[in-house]
Design a protein around this motif. Structure first.
Motif, PDB file in Angstrom:
ATOM      1  N   LEU A  61       0.335  13.905  12.783  1.00  0.00           N
ATOM      2  CA  LEU A  61      -0.654  12.836  12.617  1.00  0.00           C
ATOM      3  C   LEU A  61      -0.012  11.505  13.019  1.00  0.00           C
ATOM      4  N   PHE A  62      -0.730  10.746  13.813  1.00  0.00           N
ATOM      5  CA  PHE A  62      -0.294   9.401  14.185  1.00  0.00           C
ATOM      6  C   PHE A  62      -1.068   8.425  13.292  1.00  0.00           C
ATOM      7  N   TYR A  63      -0.443   7.324  12.896  1.00  0.00           N
ATOM      8  CA  TYR A  63      -1.207   6.353  12.119  1.00  0.00           C
ATOM      9  C   TYR A  63      -0.853   4.921  12.481  1.00  0.00           C
ATOM     10  N   ASN A  64      -1.831   4.061  12.278  1.00  0.00           N
ATOM     11  CA  ASN A  64      -1.697   2.636  12.560  1.00  0.00           C
ATOM     12  C   ASN A  64      -1.083   2.007  11.306  1.00  0.00           C
ATOM     13  N   LYS A  65       0.212   1.724  11.392  1.00  0.00           N
ATOM     14  CA  LYS A  65       0.931   1.266  10.198  1.00  0.00           C
ATOM     15  C   LYS A  65       0.369  -0.062   9.688  1.00  0.00           C
ATOM     16  N   ASP A  66       0.002  -0.943  10.632  1.00  0.00           N
ATOM     17  CA  ASP A  66      -0.491  -2.270  10.219  1.00  0.00           C
ATOM     18  C   ASP A  66      -1.793  -2.143   9.433  1.00  0.00           C
ATOM     19  N   LEU A  67      -2.680  -1.309   9.975  1.00  0.00           N
ATOM     20  CA  LEU A  67      -3.978  -1.150   9.315  1.00  0.00           C
ATOM     21  C   LEU A  67      -3.851  -0.466   7.958  1.00  0.00           C
ATOM     22  N   VAL A  68      -3.008   0.557   7.938  1.00  0.00           N
ATOM     23  CA  VAL A  68      -2.827   1.293   6.676  1.00  0.00           C
ATOM     24  C   VAL A  68      -2.196   0.374   5.624  1.00  0.00           C
ATOM     25  N   ALA A  80      -4.228  -0.045   2.468  1.00  0.00           N
ATOM     26  CA  ALA A  80      -3.730   0.733   1.319  1.00  0.00           C
ATOM     27  C   ALA A  80      -2.591   0.050   0.588  1.00  0.00           C
ATOM     28  N   GLY A  81      -2.133  -1.057   1.124  1.00  0.00           N
ATOM     29  CA  GLY A  81      -1.086  -1.809   0.432  1.00  0.00           C
ATOM     30  C   GLY A  81       0.319  -1.351   0.760  1.00  0.00           C
ATOM     31  N   SER A  82       0.464  -0.297   1.556  1.00  0.00           N
ATOM     32  CA  SER A  82       1.799   0.171   1.950  1.00  0.00           C
ATOM     33  C   SER A  82       1.678   0.942   3.254  1.00  0.00           C
ATOM     34  N   ASP A  83       2.696   0.803   4.092  1.00  0.00           N
ATOM     35  CA  ASP A  83       2.616   1.555   5.361  1.00  0.00           C
ATOM     36  C   ASP A  83       3.418   2.860   5.283  1.00  0.00           C
ATOM     37  N   ARG A  84       3.768   3.266   4.091  1.00  0.00           N
ATOM     38  CA  ARG A  84       4.487   4.528   3.920  1.00  0.00           C
ATOM     39  C   ARG A  84       3.535   5.700   4.257  1.00  0.00           C
ATOM     40  N   PRO A  85       4.010   6.669   5.046  1.00  0.00           N
ATOM     41  CA  PRO A  85       3.080   7.764   5.396  1.00  0.00           C
ATOM     42  C   PRO A  85       2.759   8.630   4.184  1.00  0.00           C
ATOM     43  N   PRO A  86       1.527   9.124   4.085  1.00  0.00           N
ATOM     44  CA  PRO A  86       1.189   9.991   2.947  1.00  0.00           C
ATOM     45  C   PRO A  86       1.959  11.301   3.038  1.00  0.00           C
ATOM     46  N   ARG A  87       2.413  11.793   1.886  1.00  0.00           N
ATOM     47  CA  ARG A  87       3.198  13.024   1.902  1.00  0.00           C
ATOM     48  C   ARG A  87       2.420  14.218   1.358  1.00  0.00           C
ATOM     49  N   THR A  88       1.435  13.916   0.534  1.00  0.00           N
ATOM     50  CA  THR A  88       0.634  15.025   0.005  1.00  0.00           C
ATOM     51  C   THR A  88      -0.814  14.822   0.460  1.00  0.00           C
ATOM     52  N   ARG A 134     -11.481   3.407   4.125  1.00  0.00           N
ATOM     53  CA  ARG A 134     -12.951   3.391   4.105  1.00  0.00           C
ATOM     54  C   ARG A 134     -13.454   2.206   3.262  1.00  0.00           C
ATOM     55  N   GLU A 135     -12.825   1.995   2.113  1.00  0.00           N
ATOM     56  CA  GLU A 135     -13.235   0.887   1.237  1.00  0.00           C
ATOM     57  C   GLU A 135     -12.982  -0.456   1.914  1.00  0.00           C
ATOM     58  N   TYR A 136     -11.849  -0.539   2.592  1.00  0.00           N
ATOM     59  CA  TYR A 136     -11.519  -1.774   3.311  1.00  0.00           C
ATOM     60  C   TYR A 136     -12.583  -2.056   4.378  1.00  0.00           C
ATOM     61  N   GLY A 157      -8.991   9.388  21.175  1.00  0.00           N
ATOM     62  CA  GLY A 157      -7.715   8.720  21.437  1.00  0.00           C
ATOM     63  C   GLY A 157      -7.902   7.224  21.646  1.00  0.00           C
ATOM     64  N   PHE A 158      -8.943   6.855  22.416  1.00  0.00           N
ATOM     65  CA  PHE A 158      -9.218   5.424  22.668  1.00  0.00           C
ATOM     66  C   PHE A 158      -9.503   4.700  21.364  1.00  0.00           C
ATOM     67  N   ALA A 159     -10.292   5.350  20.499  1.00  0.00           N
ATOM     68  CA  ALA A 159     -10.655   4.715  19.227  1.00  0.00           C
ATOM     69  C   ALA A 159      -9.394   4.394  18.425  1.00  0.00           C
ATOM     70  N   PHE A 160      -8.454   5.312  18.435  1.00  0.00           N
ATOM     71  CA  PHE A 160      -7.216   5.073  17.679  1.00  0.00           C
ATOM     72  C   PHE A 160      -6.407   3.952  18.336  1.00  0.00           C
ATOM     73  N   VAL A 161      -6.256   4.058  19.640  1.00  0.00           N
ATOM     74  CA  VAL A 161      -5.449   3.073  20.379  1.00  0.00           C
ATOM     75  C   VAL A 161      -6.024   1.667  20.228  1.00  0.00           C
ATOM     76  N   GLN A 162      -7.341   1.571  20.168  1.00  0.00           N
ATOM     77  CA  GLN A 162      -7.988   0.254  20.054  1.00  0.00           C
ATOM     78  C   GLN A 162      -8.082  -0.231  18.606  1.00  0.00           C
ATOM     79  N   GLY A 163      -7.480   0.487  17.698  1.00  0.00           N
ATOM     80  CA  GLY A 163      -7.471   0.039  16.301  1.00  0.00           C
ATOM     81  C   GLY A 163      -8.777   0.277  15.579  1.00  0.00           C
ATOM     82  N   LYS A 164      -9.601   1.179  16.126  1.00  0.00           N
ATOM     83  CA  LYS A 164     -10.874   1.475  15.461  1.00  0.00           C
ATOM     84  C   LYS A 164     -10.765   2.668  14.512  1.00  0.00           C
ATOM     85  N   ALA A 165      -9.591   3.225  14.440  1.00  0.00           N
ATOM     86  CA  ALA A 165      -9.342   4.313  13.482  1.00  0.00           C
ATOM     87  C   ALA A 165      -7.910   4.171  13.002  1.00  0.00           C
TER      88      ALA A 165
END
Lengths: 295, 693
Positions: free
Chosen positions: B177-184, B188-196, B208-210, B334-342
């Protein structure tokens, strides 16, 4: 103009690809045969037959012609095809004497063609007669060419075609013949050709035993398969895993299960089941296992 | 009359000229084909052509670099790369192979590997069993068979039907899984990747709430704006007060492709144990016939709790996918992720470099250098200056840097508690390229004074990569959790040598050259993929893609690939996963429709084995003849290896019917009294009757 040019080019291609010896012609024929270009192969085998200078070359071209009939049409081989194949094998056999190394090949092939012909025969009596002829040829192979590769091939053919019902007496007999053959072999030494199809015989006996519910024999023959040498790496991995699982779950042979789980983990490390194999070996043996070193 | 004759004569001349041009072109084309086909030599150089479909970033450069090194060691040789788009690849390769104008090396895939390899590609087993000559100076590998220098022993390129190896792979691939650290971090208050799995869903929920909060603000603003509209604006839209566009941010960018990655992974984590339980021949796999027997005997149902859990889990995932994910393709996701929409996306290591490059190619955002002539070193400096200016009711002049150029902009801030409310911008202290951190605009309100003044936000972001979080300990799915999935570290990006190559030796030599530890590492370093050769290390960025060595395999899959069950289940699964139908509804429809489809597929399954048996015997006949008429030791040796393998392959098919009789025979007699059995045999019997007729 264009037509002339293309014709000239075509001529160049044709002349460049013309074969000038039996070897070349036969090689091209077998190549077409392997590409499933049966008509072309047949034509080339006929050409090769005309160029043949020796008995062996003549036999090779005859074998090619017979194979086109017996195997080439795959799902559509007719009685006539088999009959023609048999007469070609007869022609080849008439050229060979008892000491010729190609004789068992042609005997085996002729027997196989007769067996198929018997299955297509509409009359029971004719069918039995043809099968009797085939059995006669197999007897020659059994008596005169004990360890020959083509006898091994014929033993497998007999087991594969004895009956679709694995519990049938014919099937049991044919598979018992495979067991007999394997029993007389030295698994490690001995002539290589004597053992050429031994691993296949073992895997066939193992499958036959498994489907008849004989799990001890399944493990025994899968082990023998591994000793004679599996035909490929994936087949080896499959055999190791099945031995371990059957030993663990059916024959309650913990020692064999641990041994083959271990072997699986160390020799087939890249396989998706390797971690499971390691875990099972550790649980069954109570010992920790180091990292696997194989693939 | 004479005029008519003149016209006819001119037409005739034109016709001849046309014909001559046509003939000239035709002969030219023929000559060209002949020239290329004839020798593989162009301009005095031996040309090795190599075709592939990897248009991802860096791949072509990586191969070019390798090719130049090979050419330097082999004067008079040129490697020509032919990249073909994925969509046209199969068609292009087919045309080239049939026309015998194919390149020397072709990436294997997209086409029917078994058929094509048998017909057009060189078997490589013999050469793979010998050491790679380019490893002669590597003490560890110099005596090792070439195939064993690969992490998986190239077992994935062995084709059982053809009894040989046909490809040499350059890279390995895994999925993450790739993730946008800035957005997360923002959501979510932390850019640490989810482990569970719990943590993953919590991050998704926060994203979603954001997003919902941002959209609520926008809706409120737009409603306020609507209140300001006069009566005429209803008829004259240009008189309407400006509105803000909705804020688009989904937790996970997805498409059918992504679902096809998520589903087997998580289903395996929950149902792999059942696969082992249903495996009858102890090979560790539940084959389709074994599954049918289990269904008939009632050992498994669609309502199996492990299966239901895996369905529910996927449904839980789909709540966080973008709307309409089933109708968009992989590229759009892929575009949605790259453009910061996901905030997240799942894909393989093959996409890593493309994603990262595209993200880094986006605007870096305006960096604020000065505020009202004074240097601004932190976001706080800027915010304070804005607050003071708003208090004094004056404009703020910013000196900003954008793409290396400097601009001055003037903004009139409003009195407000935050910079966002005051000027419509959000700043963060960011260090690009290892320099000192400086205030950079990371967000701009589209109707703000800052936007009106031409301030532009940062579009690039930091990317994180993490493994699929495990459902271990999850309150709902935890109890079904079997383990992580053991990843097959099989090689991909595999090339085969075309049989009628004019320079097969050179083509093979290039493959050997490309798969030494050093060259494979360099190739993959440039391509940003995982090397396939043992000992070659991946680059740091790809470390999260290192395959999981521990875990389970297989999943409870009720369909036969390519069969009627797959079609029926596919028709039911997408409405289910998209939320149109409930789990109960989906299972009920499976009960209604799948037994009939299963009977069809089972019949085809057995028939297919029976029909292909003569073909396998044909293969045996080839090696039997080669053994009987071998002209030299090498030919005899090869036949000695292939004949047993051909026999084994043939027996695999020949035994299928006896196996069917042993396993299915008693059930055909007994007819288990289950709904599945009744519906199954209704169709199965119809086939049997039809066959008898």
């Amino acid at each position: 103009m264009a037509a002339i040019a293309s014709s000239m080019l075509l001529l160049c291609f044709v002349s460049a690809s013309a074969a000038d010896s039996f070897e070349d012609m036969a090689a091209r024929a077998w190549s077409e045969y392997s590409f499933k270009e049966i008509d072309k192969a047949q034509r080339l085998f006929s050409e090769a037959g005309k160029m043949a200078r020796t008995k062996r070359e003549k036999c090779e071209s005859l074998a090619g012609l017979a194979f086109c009939l017996q195997f080439g049409k795959r799902n559509n081989v007719s009685r006539d095809d088999y009959r023609r194949a048999v007469s070609i094998y007869d022609e080849a056999l008439s050229l060979l004497d008892k000491t010729d190394d190609l004789r068992p090949f042609f005997l085996s092939m002729k027997a196989e063609a007769l067996m198929h012909l018997s299955k297509l025969s509409p009359q029971e009596s004719e069918s039995q007669e043809l099968l009797g002829k085939a059995a006669g040829l197999w007897r020659i192979l059994d008596d005169e060419y004990g360890a020959d590769v083509f006898r091994q091939d014929s033993l497998l053919t007999r087991a594969a075609h004895a009956s679709d019902d694995f519990k049938d007496e014919n099937s049991l007999k044919a598979h018992a013949a495979l067991k007999d053959y394997v029993a007389g072999l030295d698994k490690k030494d001995g002539a290589k050709n004597d053992r050429l199809l031994a691993s296949v015989m073992c895997s066939q006996v193992a499958e036959h035993s498994f489907l008849n519910g004989d799990f001890d024999a399944t493990v025994e023959y899968l082990k023998a398969y591994c000793e004679f040498g599996p035909t490929s790496f994936p087949m080896k991995a499959d055999a190791y895993f099945r031995i371990a699982r059957i030993a663990e779950l059916k024959t309650n042979d913990r020692k064999t299960a641990v041994e083959f789980y271990r072997r699986f983990y160390s020799e087939c490390n890249a396989n998706e089941k390797s971690f499971f194999a390691k875990t099972r070996a550790e649980e069954l043996s109570g010992e920790k296992i180091g990292s696997g070193g194989g693939r | 009359m004479k005029r008519k004759q003149n016209i006819e004569s001119r037409i005739s001349v034109f016709n001849l000229v046309g014909l001559a041009i046509l003939a000239f072109c035709y002969i030219g084309a023929l000559y060209n084909v002949y020239r290329i086909k004839g020798s593989g030599v162009v301009g005095g150089k031996k040309i090795i052509r190599l075709a592939h479909w990897q248009l991802e970033l860096g791949i072509r450069d990586a191969i070019s670099e390798l090719a130049r090194d090979f050419e330097a060691q082999n004067p008079g040789v040129e490697i020509v790369q032919i990249p073909i788009t994925e969509r046209a690849y199969a068609q292009w390769v087919t045309t080239q192979l049939i026309g015998r104008t194919a390149p020397d090396l072709i990436e294997l895939g997209m086409f029917n590997i078994v058929d094509y390899c048998g017909r057009y590609f060189m078997p490589l087993g013999e050469v793979l069993r010998k050491p790679n000559p380019y490893n002669a100076d590597n003490p560890e590998l110099k005596n090792v068979p070439w195939m064993d220098t690969f992490s998986d022993g190239l077992s994935g390129t062995y084709i059982p039907e053809l009894l040989d190896y046909y490809g040499v792979g350059f890279s390995r691939f895994t999925i993450r899984l790739f993730y946008n650290k800035d957005l997360v971090a923002k959501a979510a208050g932390s850019d640490r990747p989810p482990r569970t799995l719990d943590e993953l869903f919590a991050v998704c929920q926060k994203v979603r709430e954001y997003s919902d909060a941002r959209n609520a603000e926008i809706r409120k603003f737009n409603e306020e704006q609507a209140g300001k509209d006069g009566a005429m604006s209803k008829y004259l839209p240009f008189l309407r007060s400006p509105r803000k566009s909705p804020f688009v941010l989904d937790p996970i960018a997805s498409s059918r492709y992504q679902v096809s990655l998520f589903r087997p992974r998580y289903s395996s984590m929950l149902t792999a144990g059942r696969v082992l339980e249903l495996d009858r021949n102890f090979d560790g796999i539940t084959s389709f016939d074994e599954l049918v027997l289990a269904l008939l005997e009632g050992d498994v149902k669609y309502q199996d709790e492990h299966n239901v859990a895996s369905l529910e889990l996927m449904k839980e995932f789909s709540k966080y996918f973008n709307p309409g994910f089933m109708s968009i393709d992989r590229m759009d996701a892929g575009f949605a992720f790259v453009q910061g929409k996901a905030a997240m996306i799942t894909s393989g290591s093959w996409d890593a470099s493309s994603f990262i490059k595209k993200i880094n190619d986006q605007p870096a955002g305006d960096a604020v250098l000065e505020v009202d002539g004074a240097a601004a070193s932190t976001s706080r400096d800027v915010a304070e200056a804005f607050a003071k200016a708003a208090e004094g009711g004056r404009k703020v002049e910013l000196l900003i840097e954008r793409d290396g150029a400097r601009h001055r902009v003037k903004i009139s801030p409003r009195k407000a508690a935050t910079l966002w409310e005051s000027a419509g911008i959000e700043l963060a202290d960011i260090s690009d390229g290892g320099g000192a951190a400086r205030p950079v605009v990371v967000d701009v309100d589209e109707l703000s004074p800052a936007h009106a003044a031409g301030v532009r936000k940062r579009m690039r972001f930091d990317v994180g990569i993490f493994d699929f979080p495990l459902p271990k300990g999850h309150p709902v799915f935890g109890k079904y959790f079997v383990g992580n999935v053991k990843e097959m570290s099989g090689t991909g990006f595999s090339f085969g040598v075309v049989k009628f190559s004019d320079n097969p030796g050179l083509a093979l030599k290039f493959l050997q050259f490309a798969t030494t530890v050093r060259n494979n590492e360099r190739l993959n370093e440039r391509a940003q993929w995982i090397p396939s050769v043992k000992g070659a290390k991946p680059i740091k960025m790809l470390e999260p893609f290192e395959p999981n060595e521990e875990g389970c395999w297989g999943w409870l899959n009720f369909v036969q690939s390519g069969g009627r069950t797959a079609m029926v289940e596919g028709q039911l699964y997408w409405p289910f996963i998209s939320g149109e139908t409930s789990t109960e509804e989906y299972l009920r429809k499976l009960d209604e429709q799948l037994p009939e489809a299963t009977a069809t597929d089972y019949d085809n399954y057995v028939t297919n084995y029976i029909e292909k048996t003569p073909d396998k015997n044909y293969l045996r006949s080839i090696w039997l003849a080669k053994f009987a008429f071998a002209r030299d030791d090498a030919a005899r040796r090869e036949a000695s290896l292939k004949l047993p393998a051909a026999w084994e392959n043939y027996l695999l098919f020949k035994n299928a019917y006896p196996k069917h009789l042993v396993n299915m025979g008693p059930l055909i007699e007994a007819r288990p009294d289950t709904a599945f059995s009744r519906d199954f045999f209704k169709t199965y019997d119809a086939f049997a009757t039809k066959r008898k007729e």
